[in-house]
Design a protein around this motif. Sequence first.
Motif, PDB file in Angstrom:
ATOM      1  N   SER A 104     -63.940 160.059 -21.419  1.00 29.06           N
ATOM      2  CA  SER A 104     -62.618 160.551 -21.791  1.00 29.06           C
ATOM      3  C   SER A 104     -62.406 160.248 -23.261  1.00 29.06           C
ATOM      4  O   SER A 104     -63.029 159.346 -23.827  1.00 29.06           O
ATOM      5  N   GLU A 105     -61.528 161.020 -23.882  1.00 26.45           N
ATOM      6  CA  GLU A 105     -61.307 160.904 -25.318  1.00 26.45           C
ATOM      7  C   GLU A 105     -60.127 159.981 -25.595  1.00 26.45           C
ATOM      8  O   GLU A 105     -59.439 159.516 -24.698  1.00 26.45           O
ATOM      9  N   GLY A 106     -59.912 159.724 -26.887  1.00 27.63           N
ATOM     10  CA  GLY A 106     -58.764 158.930 -27.293  1.00 27.63           C
ATOM     11  C   GLY A 106     -59.123 157.485 -27.565  1.00 27.63           C
ATOM     12  O   GLY A 106     -60.240 157.022 -27.262  1.00 27.63           O
ATOM     13  N   PRO A 107     -58.160 156.722 -28.123  1.00 27.71           N
ATOM     14  CA  PRO A 107     -58.417 155.312 -28.475  1.00 27.71           C
ATOM     15  C   PRO A 107     -58.830 154.465 -27.279  1.00 27.71           C
ATOM     16  O   PRO A 107     -59.609 153.527 -27.419  1.00 27.71           O
ATOM     17  N   GLU A 108     -58.286 154.778 -26.120  1.00 25.92           N
ATOM     18  CA  GLU A 108     -58.623 154.023 -24.912  1.00 25.92           C
ATOM     19  C   GLU A 108     -59.594 154.798 -24.030  1.00 25.92           C
ATOM     20  O   GLU A 108     -59.649 154.595 -22.817  1.00 25.92           O
ATOM     21  N   GLY A 109     -60.361 155.691 -24.638  1.00 25.77           N
ATOM     22  CA  GLY A 109     -61.260 156.545 -23.876  1.00 25.77           C
ATOM     23  C   GLY A 109     -62.427 155.795 -23.265  1.00 25.77           C
ATOM     24  O   GLY A 109     -62.709 154.637 -23.593  1.00 25.77           O
ATOM     25  N   MET A 110     -63.115 156.485 -22.374  1.00 25.64           N
ATOM     26  CA  MET A 110     -64.259 155.908 -21.665  1.00 25.64           C
ATOM     27  C   MET A 110     -65.560 156.522 -22.169  1.00 25.64           C
ATOM     28  O   MET A 110     -65.585 157.679 -22.595  1.00 25.64           O
ATOM     29  N   ALA A 111     -66.616 155.749 -22.095  1.00 22.38           N
ATOM     30  CA  ALA A 111     -67.953 156.240 -22.435  1.00 22.38           C
ATOM     31  C   ALA A 111     -68.967 155.399 -21.677  1.00 22.38           C
ATOM     32  O   ALA A 111     -69.484 154.401 -22.182  1.00 22.38           O
ATOM     33  N   GLY A 112     -69.212 155.786 -20.440  1.00 24.02           N
ATOM     34  CA  GLY A 112     -70.125 155.030 -19.603  1.00 24.02           C
ATOM     35  C   GLY A 112     -70.874 155.922 -18.638  1.00 24.02           C
ATOM     36  O   GLY A 112     -70.482 157.067 -18.377  1.00 24.02           O
ATOM     37  N   ILE A 113     -71.976 155.404 -18.101  1.00 23.41           N
ATOM     38  CA  ILE A 113     -72.830 156.144 -17.165  1.00 23.41           C
ATOM     39  C   ILE A 113     -73.219 155.218 -16.027  1.00 23.41           C
ATOM     40  O   ILE A 113     -73.637 154.082 -16.258  1.00 23.41           O
ATOM     41  N   LEU A 114     -73.092 155.705 -14.825  1.00 26.69           N
ATOM     42  CA  LEU A 114     -73.649 155.028 -13.659  1.00 26.69           C
ATOM     43  C   LEU A 114     -74.746 155.916 -13.085  1.00 26.69           C
ATOM     44  O   LEU A 114     -74.476 157.043 -12.665  1.00 26.69           O
ATOM     45  N   ILE A 115     -75.973 155.421 -13.113  1.00 29.44           N
ATOM     46  CA  ILE A 115     -77.090 156.092 -12.457  1.00 29.44           C
ATOM     47  C   ILE A 115     -77.363 155.315 -11.174  1.00 29.44           C
ATOM     48  O   ILE A 115     -77.628 154.114 -11.220  1.00 29.44           O
ATOM     49  N   TYR A 116     -77.285 155.992 -10.035  1.00 29.49           N
ATOM     50  CA  TYR A 116     -77.392 155.261  -8.778  1.00 29.49           C
ATOM     51  C   TYR A 116     -78.113 156.101  -7.736  1.00 29.49           C
ATOM     52  O   TYR A 116     -78.262 157.315  -7.875  1.00 29.49           O
ATOM     53  N   THR A 117     -78.549 155.412  -6.709  1.00 26.73           N
ATOM     54  CA  THR A 117     -79.096 156.085  -5.539  1.00 26.73           C
ATOM     55  C   THR A 117     -78.322 155.590  -4.337  1.00 26.73           C
ATOM     56  O   THR A 117     -78.046 154.396  -4.206  1.00 26.73           O
ATOM     57  N   ALA A 118     -77.905 156.504  -3.504  1.00 30.49           N
ATOM     58  CA  ALA A 118     -77.162 156.143  -2.298  1.00 30.49           C
ATOM     59  C   ALA A 118     -77.555 157.095  -1.196  1.00 30.49           C
ATOM     60  O   ALA A 118     -77.264 158.275  -1.258  1.00 30.49           O
ATOM     61  N   THR A 119     -78.249 156.584  -0.215  1.00 31.16           N
ATOM     62  CA  THR A 119     -78.730 157.415   0.886  1.00 31.16           C
ATOM     63  C   THR A 119     -78.426 156.724   2.203  1.00 31.16           C
ATOM     64  O   THR A 119     -78.125 155.529   2.247  1.00 31.16           O
ATOM     65  N   SER A 120     -78.524 157.484   3.278  1.00 31.87           N
ATOM     66  CA  SER A 120     -78.245 156.933   4.599  1.00 31.87           C
ATOM     67  C   SER A 120     -79.438 156.194   5.185  1.00 31.87           C
ATOM     68  O   SER A 120     -79.319 155.565   6.234  1.00 31.87           O
ATOM     69  N   ASP A 121     -80.590 156.258   4.511  1.00 33.78           N
ATOM     70  CA  ASP A 121     -81.762 155.538   5.005  1.00 33.78           C
ATOM     71  C   ASP A 121     -82.059 154.360   4.090  1.00 33.78           C
ATOM     72  O   ASP A 121     -81.256 153.978   3.262  1.00 33.78           O
ATOM     73  N   SER A 122     -83.254 153.794   4.201  1.00 35.02           N
ATOM     74  CA  SER A 122     -83.576 152.575   3.471  1.00 35.02           C
ATOM     75  C   SER A 122     -83.890 152.792   2.002  1.00 35.02           C
ATOM     76  O   SER A 122     -84.037 151.830   1.259  1.00 35.02           O
ATOM     77  N   ASP A 123     -84.006 154.058   1.548  1.00 34.79           N
ATOM     78  CA  ASP A 123     -84.335 154.294   0.151  1.00 34.79           C
ATOM     79  C   ASP A 123     -83.305 153.675  -0.783  1.00 34.79           C
ATOM     80  O   ASP A 123     -83.622 153.305  -1.912  1.00 34.79           O
ATOM     81  N   GLY A 124     -82.063 153.589  -0.352  1.00 31.03           N
ATOM     82  CA  GLY A 124     -81.014 153.079  -1.222  1.00 31.03           C
ATOM     83  C   GLY A 124     -80.974 151.577  -1.321  1.00 31.03           C
ATOM     84  O   GLY A 124     -80.118 151.027  -1.998  1.00 31.03           O
ATOM     85  N   THR A 125     -81.873 150.863  -0.658  1.00 29.19           N
ATOM     86  CA  THR A 125     -81.821 149.405  -0.649  1.00 29.19           C
ATOM     87  C   THR A 125     -83.139 148.759  -1.059  1.00 29.19           C
ATOM     88  O   THR A 125     -83.352 147.576  -0.822  1.00 29.19           O
ATOM     89  N   LEU A 126     -84.030 149.511  -1.658  1.00 27.80           N
ATOM     90  CA  LEU A 126     -85.342 148.970  -1.996  1.00 27.80           C
ATOM     91  C   LEU A 126     -85.322 148.095  -3.248  1.00 27.80           C
ATOM     92  O   LEU A 126     -86.224 147.295  -3.460  1.00 27.80           O
ATOM     93  N   GLY A 127     -84.339 148.279  -4.130  1.00 32.85           N
ATOM     94  CA  GLY A 127     -84.205 147.425  -5.299  1.00 32.85           C
ATOM     95  C   GLY A 127     -84.945 147.881  -6.527  1.00 32.85           C
ATOM     96  O   GLY A 127     -84.830 147.256  -7.586  1.00 32.85           O
TER      97      GLY A 127
END
Length: 309
Positions: free
Chosen positions: A199-222
């Motif tokens: 988001s823009e402005g003096p209090e704007g945001m600039a961040g990224i979350l790269i994640y994996t989230a699945t219903s099986d074990s792939d999301g918990t391997l680390g």
Amino acid sequence: MEREHISAESLATKFDQMVGEADIVNVDDLRIDEYKVFTGPADEDDEEFEIHREAVPDELQPFIAKVMRVARLREVRVVKGFTRINPPSDPDGALVAPISNGTLDWLPAIEVRGEGIFLQLNMEALRQWEVQPEVLERVQLAARSWQAEWKKRNGDEPLPYEVTPRLLMVHALSHALIRQLTLECGYSTASLRERLYVSEGPEGMAGILIYTATSDSDGTLGGLQRRAGPDLLGPTVTGAIRSAQWCSSDPLCLSGETGAPDSHSVAACHSCMLVPETSCEYHNRFLDRALLTGFDDGVSVGYFESLLS
């Protein structure tokens, strides 16, 4: 407190602030509160959400202010309706078809768990970079394309967001990291997802979350969260930027000749930037890898250009 280098007074002040903010959570845009948690001074650790602050590698400190290792997260995905061909301007508007003939007091949903990496950009460096005339001129093609498409589909309704150097660069960085992490941590590209905080402005945001989230074990391997460590993150980010520097479709790609007309991107194609659309929040639109790396005509527009040199 010793690990986070926070005094008891600072912790008490932060706690009072969080108590006050609990009553004013913005349910219309949860990203604001998510961003505050990720950029806060302390770790979080409970049964559903666990984050730990990691040191920023020396070579990345001019560009990145904070790194959070997301050891555990929970995501709830809810289906509330569907559309065809074009996304609606209003998620609650008439163009969104309901999922049932009658009114329901429930919605189908899936709960998934996973892990990830959160990066917050250096806001001071970002503000200095995004106001450069060369950078502003670079995004005009995408901005005009987006404005024309929006006006064609929605008339005089205001744009939901502007195409800015910050949006194109942060989004391009996210895609570059997804493609690089696929090579380094073993996940398929389709199993990684992005969540952008821009988001823009003096209090704007600039961040990224790269994640994996699945219903099986792939999301918990680390394997993904491990790349947030300072010994691994530096080579990962540097490798992502270097990979984005070249494309097999250059120089056409770099000049924006190979992009789809309705992608509102400049330098982005399947050979260098695009990822599976299920991984991208903007359906592979609003990208420009030149804002990451610059290009070889003497014009400095790349946020990470000095990292390459």
